[in-house]
Motif scaffolding. Structure first.
Motif, PDB file in Angstrom:
ATOM      1  N   GLY A  77     -15.552  -5.032  20.441  1.00  0.00           N
ATOM      2  CA  GLY A  77     -16.108  -3.791  19.906  1.00  0.00           C
ATOM      3  C   GLY A  77     -16.128  -3.760  18.370  1.00  0.00           C
ATOM      4  N   ARG A 131     -25.691  -4.732  18.847  1.00  0.00           N
ATOM      5  CA  ARG A 131     -26.004  -5.404  20.112  1.00  0.00           C
ATOM      6  C   ARG A 131     -26.243  -6.887  19.828  1.00  0.00           C
ATOM      7  NH1 ARG A 131     -23.724  -1.826  21.740  1.00  0.00           N
ATOM      8  NH2 ARG A 131     -24.372  -0.127  23.101  1.00  0.00           N
ATOM      9  N   CYS A 157     -19.162  -0.008  20.412  1.00  0.00           N
ATOM     10  CA  CYS A 157     -19.896  -0.744  19.385  1.00  0.00           C
ATOM     11  C   CYS A 157     -21.342  -0.258  19.386  1.00  0.00           C
ATOM     12  CB  CYS A 157     -19.853  -2.250  19.615  1.00  0.00           C
ATOM     13  SG  CYS A 157     -20.547  -3.136  18.191  1.00  0.00           S
TER      14      CYS A 157
HETATM   15  S1  SF4 Z   1     -20.279  -9.252  18.377  1.00  0.00           S
HETATM   16 FE1  SF4 Z   1     -18.989  -7.536  17.705  1.00  0.00          FE
HETATM   17  S2  SF4 Z   1     -20.384  -6.308  16.471  1.00  0.00           S
HETATM   18 FE2  SF4 Z   1     -21.669  -7.616  17.707  1.00  0.00          FE
HETATM   19  S3  SF4 Z   1     -22.139  -6.439  19.553  1.00  0.00           S
HETATM   20 FE3  SF4 Z   1     -20.322  -7.663  19.991  1.00  0.00          FE
HETATM   21  S4  SF4 Z   1     -18.628  -6.331  19.567  1.00  0.00           S
HETATM   22 FE4  SF4 Z   1     -20.414  -5.446  18.564  1.00  0.00          FE
END
Ligand code: SF4
Length: 250
Positions: free
Chosen positions: A83, A37, A34
């Motif tokens: 992710g 953050r 990903c």
């Molecule tokens: S919530 Fe989803 S988009 Fe946001 S950092 Fe975590 S995995 Fe990534």
């Protein structure tokens, strides 16, 4: 990603009977990688692209097939989440294509941040997009996710153009994403998108906090409480005005 000229995917974990990521019983694929953050992320252990287990599309399909009857019986399917699953869009596109050939429905849970030809291909085989809009105020969005909002809004236009069924997800975090004026604006904006069939309003939880600690990362929402029921209801009423089907998961 490619290895020895073959597409492979890096997968954090698989969940065979998911019920919260799209309709029916779902085979949920948690992809590694990903670039966002998000401050409330439940899965920071998926951020690193080089971790997890490698699968070929055929290997993942063999796992998916074991649960085909559950998925079909319940009106479910496969959900790619993470992710950010579209970090590995070539792999997602390949497996989604195979799912479609076998009559298995596909959902992708995404932030909408990534756009390239592989993403476009993955969307060709997608039945439902679960799109997280973390905030409608670009400044707040950046503060929440660390990246700009624009790519997500551009994806919204593409999804409408292609008439791809889209569920919007909004996480209500006290003192961070509870800016009511921008929620009003988001609600009005969503009313214009005929392909949006559902809005899921989710209350903030600190479920992933221990993972941040394990990874040596600073979790900045330790003192933030879960939203009050009244606040969630107030926000739900704002989203209700969009005319969409709104669900509330506190
Ligand atoms: S919530 Fe989803 S988009 Fe946001 S950092 Fe975590 S995995 Fe990534």
């Amino acid at each position: 990603m490619m290895k020895d000229n073959k597409i492979i995917g890096r997968i954090h974990s698989l969940e065979s009977c998911g019920t919260v990521d799209g309709p029916g019983i779902r085979f949920v694929v948690f992809m590694q990688g990903c670039v966002l953050r998000c401050r409330y992320c439940h899965n920071p252990d998926t951020w690193e692209i080089n971790k997890g287990k490698e699968y070929t599309p055929q290997e993942l399909m063999a796992e998916i097939r074991k649960y085909k009857s559950y998925m079909k019986f319940s009106g479910g399917g496969v959900t790619f989440t993470g992710g950010e699953p579209l970090v590995q869009a070539d792999f997602v596109a390949e497996v989604s294509k195979m799912c479609k050939e076998e009559g298995i429905s596909v959902a992708i849970d995404t932030s909408g941040f990534i756009w390239n030809s592989a993403v476009q291909r993955a969307l060709d085989y997608t039945d439902i997009i679960l799109l997280d809009i973390k905030n409608f105020d670009p400044m707040v969005y950046k503060e929440v996710a660390g990246v700009p909002l624009d790519p997500t809004l551009r994806l919204m236009d593409y999804l409408r153009e292609k008439d791809i069924n889209t569920w919007i997800r909004y996480v209500l975090v006290p003192n961070l994403t509870d800016n009511l004026e921008s929620i009003e604006e988001l609600s009005k904006y969503l009313a214009e998108y005929s392909n949006v069939s559902k809005i899921e309003l989710l209350g903030f939880h600190k479920m992933g906090e221990y993972k941040w600690e394990e990874l040596g990362l600073e979790y900045t929402l330790s003192d933030t409480k879960e939203p009050a029921k009244e606040m969630l209801i107030q926000v739900k009423e704002i989203f209700d005005r969009s005319g969409k089907n709104v669900s509330l998961n506190s």
